[in-house]
Design an enzyme around this catalytic site. Structure first.
Site, short mmCIF file in Angstrom:
data_model
loop_
_atom_site.label_atom_id
_atom_site.label_comp_id
_atom_site.label_asym_id
_atom_site.label_seq_id
_atom_site.Cartn_x
_atom_site.Cartn_y
_atom_site.Cartn_z
N GLU A 236 0.88 -1.17 0.00
CA GLU A 236 0.00 0.00 0.00
C GLU A 236 0.91 1.21 0.00
O GLU A 236 1.59 1.49 1.00
CB GLU A 236 -0.88 0.02 1.25
N CYS A 270 -2.41 8.80 2.69
CA CYS A 270 -2.17 8.32 1.31
C CYS A 270 -3.28 8.77 0.40
O CYS A 270 -3.05 9.08 -0.76
CB CYS A 270 -2.05 6.81 1.32
P1 NAD Z 1 8.46 4.97 4.52
O1 NAD Z 1 8.40 4.21 3.24
O2 NAD Z 1 9.57 5.90 4.75
O3 NAD Z 1 8.49 3.95 5.76
C1 NAD Z 1 7.49 2.98 5.95
C2 NAD Z 1 8.04 1.88 6.83
O4 NAD Z 1 9.05 1.18 6.13
C3 NAD Z 1 8.67 2.36 8.14
O5 NAD Z 1 8.29 1.48 9.16
C4 NAD Z 1 10.15 2.25 7.85
O6 NAD Z 1 10.94 2.07 8.99
C5 NAD Z 1 10.20 1.03 6.98
N1 NAD Z 1 11.37 0.93 6.10
C6 NAD Z 1 12.18 1.93 5.66
N2 NAD Z 1 13.10 1.44 4.82
C7 NAD Z 1 12.89 0.11 4.73
C8 NAD Z 1 13.50 -0.95 4.02
N3 NAD Z 1 14.52 -0.74 3.20
N4 NAD Z 1 13.01 -2.20 4.15
C9 NAD Z 1 11.94 -2.44 4.94
N5 NAD Z 1 11.31 -1.47 5.65
C10 NAD Z 1 11.78 -0.21 5.55
O7 NAD Z 1 7.04 5.69 4.65
P2 NAD Z 1 6.59 6.74 5.76
O8 NAD Z 1 7.30 8.02 5.49
O9 NAD Z 1 6.67 6.12 7.09
O10 NAD Z 1 5.02 6.92 5.43
C11 NAD Z 1 4.53 7.80 4.49
C12 NAD Z 1 4.22 7.09 3.19
O11 NAD Z 1 3.30 6.02 3.42
C13 NAD Z 1 3.56 7.98 2.16
O12 NAD Z 1 4.15 7.76 0.91
C14 NAD Z 1 2.13 7.50 2.16
O13 NAD Z 1 1.44 7.75 0.96
C15 NAD Z 1 2.29 6.05 2.43
N6 NAD Z 1 1.05 5.48 2.95
C16 NAD Z 1 0.30 4.69 2.12
C17 NAD Z 1 -0.91 4.17 2.58
C18 NAD Z 1 -1.78 3.31 1.68
O14 NAD Z 1 -2.64 2.63 2.23
N7 NAD Z 1 -1.61 3.33 0.38
C19 NAD Z 1 -1.34 4.45 3.87
C20 NAD Z 1 -0.55 5.26 4.68
C21 NAD Z 1 0.64 5.77 4.21
#
Ligand code: NAD
Length: 513
Positions: A236, A270
């Site tokens: 997502e 999102c």
């Molecule tokens: P992010 O991608 O920076 O981090 C998300 C998670 O991934 C965190 O827990 C982080 O620690 C982890 N992570 C980071 N690098 C990783 C790696 N290499 N391998 C595995 N895990 C890793 O996102 P964010 O800044 O926390 O959240 C914002 C983003 O989330 C926005 O782009 C938003 O659109 C998206 N989002 C999408 C939905 C949806 O349902 N489509 C819902 C909420 C948020």
């Protein structure tokens, strides 16, 4: 439960940077150890069956509701969101538990299937939904309780054990969820592995199914790693949701809806509205009303509950990204009719209406994830659809019009996973509908009725003899030459759906055609 190493990291308030907690920083070895423990506990959890697991989930629901005020405190402290928004997440989890717990028995029941032809006609066949033993959930910071809960709850109900890696920005609500699970006395099938990217990477390397919610760029890394291991994943990801406001829209509703859809959680969702296409004839009045409404919103630090409509952003980096999108747009000729700058309090950013933007600007092409509303004038619905589809993202969209049949047909021309007509966020609260992004907004989907649970399961095929077994099973196997000939004729006849012509019986000989 597996214990992490002694290493910790700090969690700070985005409003005043005060230290809220120090939490364990799971090393890759800690993650591996946690998964070993979960694997041991999972078979007994699966054996409880959907009804047994649903009982535990309902206890968790009651715990969430009992603790709702405290959970809102924790949420608010670590995310900086307004009280009214912080209070939504625990009840939303209760709603989710109610739906999936009530339907788990039905969604996960064995399914008898019919035969597909002669080869399977002698068999009684059943399709069984068996859980992935350990599901890894990685979640972002924007809804610190709801984002983890939306995936953890269905995965547990499906019969999996779950390793949750919450965002390092907001891990405290996820730890509360784990506390709740312990306090109700539930089996040890939920572990929260706090930490940052290395913990997330380690999780992908050991679980059996990865459910990731976060940015598109991280999602790509996660998918690569999961593909390497050949484990399934569901993503997502980010969005850049368009709103299309047609000339016949109820303007009051469209203005209020777009404002809420764009600014809820300071635009850190999102499915936030991040681009607004307005038909020429109503553009000026829409913009005037929108600016008045946005300008009147209360923003800043919420010193007393319910005192602000738009509060802090979750991180200083997020505030700076929003400001970069705004300043770049203004430098290229856009105008900020209201807002356009940080509040100066913590990570706050003033809600901003932008006009005179064009489609090449970062505020239109990239995910902003902040309290901005860029508005673009369009000649008609066709131009709005063309521009709405001109994006690498495809999460969801909204259409504002009084002509509902027309909106239905416009919806079917939009390249997005969900369309809400005269509303925002509505699909997200309908658990019977899928929630999944198209294009770079995701892969797979959460929710959607039975799919919401079955996605965490593997389908197992079981066949058993329908009739008493013959001495030399399988009965149709051609041990002798005579039997081989008969079998061949029979198969050919059945495959050709022409039994009577190909197998002359009792002297009847239809002439070949
Ligand atoms: P992010 O991608 O920076 O981090 C998300 C998670 O991934 C965190 O827990 C982080 O620690 C982890 N992570 C980071 N690098 C990783 C790696 N290499 N391998 C595995 N895990 C890793 O996102 P964010 O800044 O926390 O959240 C914002 C983003 O989330 C926005 O782009 C938003 O659109 C998206 N989002 C999408 C939905 C949806 O349902 N489509 C819902 C909420 C948020």
């Amino acid at each position: 439960m597996a214990g992490p190493t002694t290493s910790t990291f700090e969690v700070r308030s985005p409003v005043d940077d005060r230290l809220l907690a120090e939490v364990a920083d799971f090393s890759p070895a800690d993650v591996v150890e946690a998964v070993i423990t979960l694997r041991d506990a999972q078979p007994a959890w699966e054996a409880l069956g959907p009804k047994g697991r649903a009982r535990w989930m309902r206890r968790l629901r009651d715990w969430l509701l009992d603790e709702a005020d405290h959970l809102a405190d924790v949420l608010q402290a670590e995310s900086g969101k307004p009280r009214a928004e912080a209070q939504l997440e625990a009840p939303w989890m209760a709603e989710l538990i109610n739906y999936f717990a009530d339907h788990a028995g039905e969604f996960l029941a064995d399914e008898r299937v019919g035969h597909s032809g002669l080869l399977s006609a002698t068999k009684r066949m059943v399709k069984v939904y068996r859980p992935y033993p350990v599901v890894g959930v990685i979640s972002p910071w924007n809804y610190p309780l709801a984002m983890p809960g939306m995936d953890v709850i269905p995965a547990l109900l499906a019969g999996s054990a779950v390793l949750l890696k919450p965002s390092e920005v907001t891990p405290l609500s996820a730890l509360e969820l784990a506390r709740g699970w312990r306090e109700i006395g539930a089996p040890p099938v939920l572990t929260v592995a706090t930490g940052s990217a290395p913990a997330g990477q380690a999780l992908v390397d050991v679980v059996d199914f990865v459910q990731f919610t976060g940015s598109t760029s991280t999602g790509r890394l996660v998918a690569h790693r999961a593909v390497d291991r050949l484990v399934p994943y569901s993503l997502e990801l980010g969005g850049k949701d368009p709103a299309i406001v047609l000339a016949d829209a109820d303007l009051d509703r469209a203005v209020a809806g777009v404002t809420w859809g764009a600014l809820f959680n300071s635009g850190q969702a999102c499915v936030s509205i991040e681009r607004v296409y307005v038909e020429d004839s109503i553009h000026d009045s829409f913009v005037a009303r929108l600016t008045t409404l946005v300008d009147g919103l209360r923003h800043g630090e919420e010193t007393t509950p319910y005192a602000v409509d738009v509060a802090a952003m979750a991180t200083p980096q997020q505030r700076d990204l929003v400001h970069r999108h705004v300043t770049e747009a203004v430098a290229d000729g856009a105008r900020a009719l209201t807002g356009g700058s940080p509040t100066g309090i913590g990570t706050g950013y003033r809600p901003t209406v932008l006009v005179d933007v064009d489609h090449s600007m970062a505020c239109i092409r990239e995910e902003t994830f902040g309290p901005t509303i860029p508005v673009i004038r369009v000649a008609d619905a066709d131009e709005a659809v063309r521009l709405a589809n001109d994006s690498t993202y495809g999460l969801s969209a909204t259409i504002w019009t009084r002509d509902l049949p027309r909106a239905q047909s416009i919806a079917r021309r939009l390249d997005v996973g969900a369309v809400n007509i005269n509303d925002a966020y509505a699909n997200l609260f309908a658990l019977t509908l899928p929630h999944g992004g198209w294009k770079t907004s995701g892969s797979g989907a959460r929710f959607g009725g039975a799919h919401g649970l079955r996605k965490y399961t593997r389908q197992q095929a079981i066949t058993a003899p329908r009739f008493p077994t013959l001495e030399r099973e399988p009965a149709w196997f051609p041990y002798s030459r005579g039997r081989a000939l008969l079998t061949r004729r029979l198969f050919h006849a059945v495959a050709a759906r022409d039994l009577r012509r190909r197998i002359p019986r009792f002297g009847r000989t239809d002439p070949p055609r």
